[in-house]
Design an enzyme around this catalytic site. Structure first.
Site, short mmCIF file in Angstrom:
data_model
loop_
_atom_site.label_atom_id
_atom_site.label_comp_id
_atom_site.label_asym_id
_atom_site.label_seq_id
_atom_site.Cartn_x
_atom_site.Cartn_y
_atom_site.Cartn_z
N ILE A 47 42.93 -68.18 -28.52
CA ILE A 47 44.35 -67.99 -28.23
C ILE A 47 44.56 -66.59 -27.66
O ILE A 47 43.81 -65.67 -27.99
CB ILE A 47 45.22 -68.23 -29.50
CG1 ILE A 47 46.71 -68.32 -29.14
CG2 ILE A 47 44.94 -67.18 -30.57
CD1 ILE A 47 47.58 -68.85 -30.27
N CYS A 48 45.56 -66.46 -26.80
CA CYS A 48 45.94 -65.15 -26.25
C CYS A 48 47.46 -65.15 -26.11
O CYS A 48 48.15 -65.87 -26.83
CB CYS A 48 45.24 -64.88 -24.92
SG CYS A 48 45.74 -65.98 -23.58
N ARG A 49 47.99 -64.39 -25.20
CA ARG A 49 49.43 -64.32 -25.02
C ARG A 49 49.98 -65.60 -24.40
O ARG A 49 50.96 -66.17 -24.86
CB ARG A 49 49.80 -63.10 -24.17
CG ARG A 49 51.29 -62.95 -23.93
CD ARG A 49 51.59 -61.70 -23.11
NE ARG A 49 53.00 -61.65 -22.76
CZ ARG A 49 53.52 -62.24 -21.67
NH1 ARG A 49 52.75 -62.89 -20.84
NH2 ARG A 49 54.80 -62.16 -21.44
N MET B 191 50.41 -67.35 -27.61
CA MET B 191 51.37 -66.82 -28.58
C MET B 191 52.82 -66.96 -28.11
O MET B 191 53.73 -67.05 -28.93
CB MET B 191 51.06 -65.35 -28.90
CG MET B 191 49.84 -65.16 -29.77
SD MET B 191 49.90 -66.03 -31.36
CE MET B 191 51.31 -65.25 -32.14
#
Length: 120
Positions: free
Chosen positions: A77-79, A106
């Site tokens: 997961i990232c932004r 996110m």
């Protein structure tokens, strides 16, 4: 993202994806997985992260692959889902076979109203 269009082996390197709703369901069910957050430390701490996520920033991921198990599902997961897609591709190239990218990252997690942790 465009790089995949021009790679000869793009079809072989399909990366599985999941929505934030699917991730939340799996986390609530305590499904076995290693959740790695590939953002920068300041994003992880100040913008918040999914509780239980492990910080492995994308720029250092390649040097820390030995910290990840090859026999468990790895969810990245990232932004927004872009850096985590790159992380999944990197993991696949290094022999990890069960990798999944969280679509929307996110941003989608917070828009869905799910809790974020700001504890490092």
């Amino acid at each position: 993202m465009f790089r995949q269009l021009f790679r000869r082996d793009a079809a072989q390197n399909h990366i599985a994806t999941m929505t934030v709703q699917e991730l939340k369901t799996q986390l609530d069910a305590r499904a076995p997985m290693v959740l790695i957050d590939v953002r920068q430390p300041e994003e992880f701490a100040y913008d918040g992260h999914v509780s239980g996520a492990r910080l492995l920033p994308l720029p250092v991921l390649a040097t820390r692959l030995n910290e990840l198990p090859k026999d468990q599902p790895i969810v990245c997961i990232c932004r927004s889902g872009n850096r985590s897609q790159i992380a999944c591709e990197m993991l696949q190239r290094h022999g990890f076979t069960n990798v999944t990218n969280v679509v929307g990252g996110m941003i989608a997690w917070q828009r869905a109203g799910y809790p974020v942790s700001r504890q490092y």
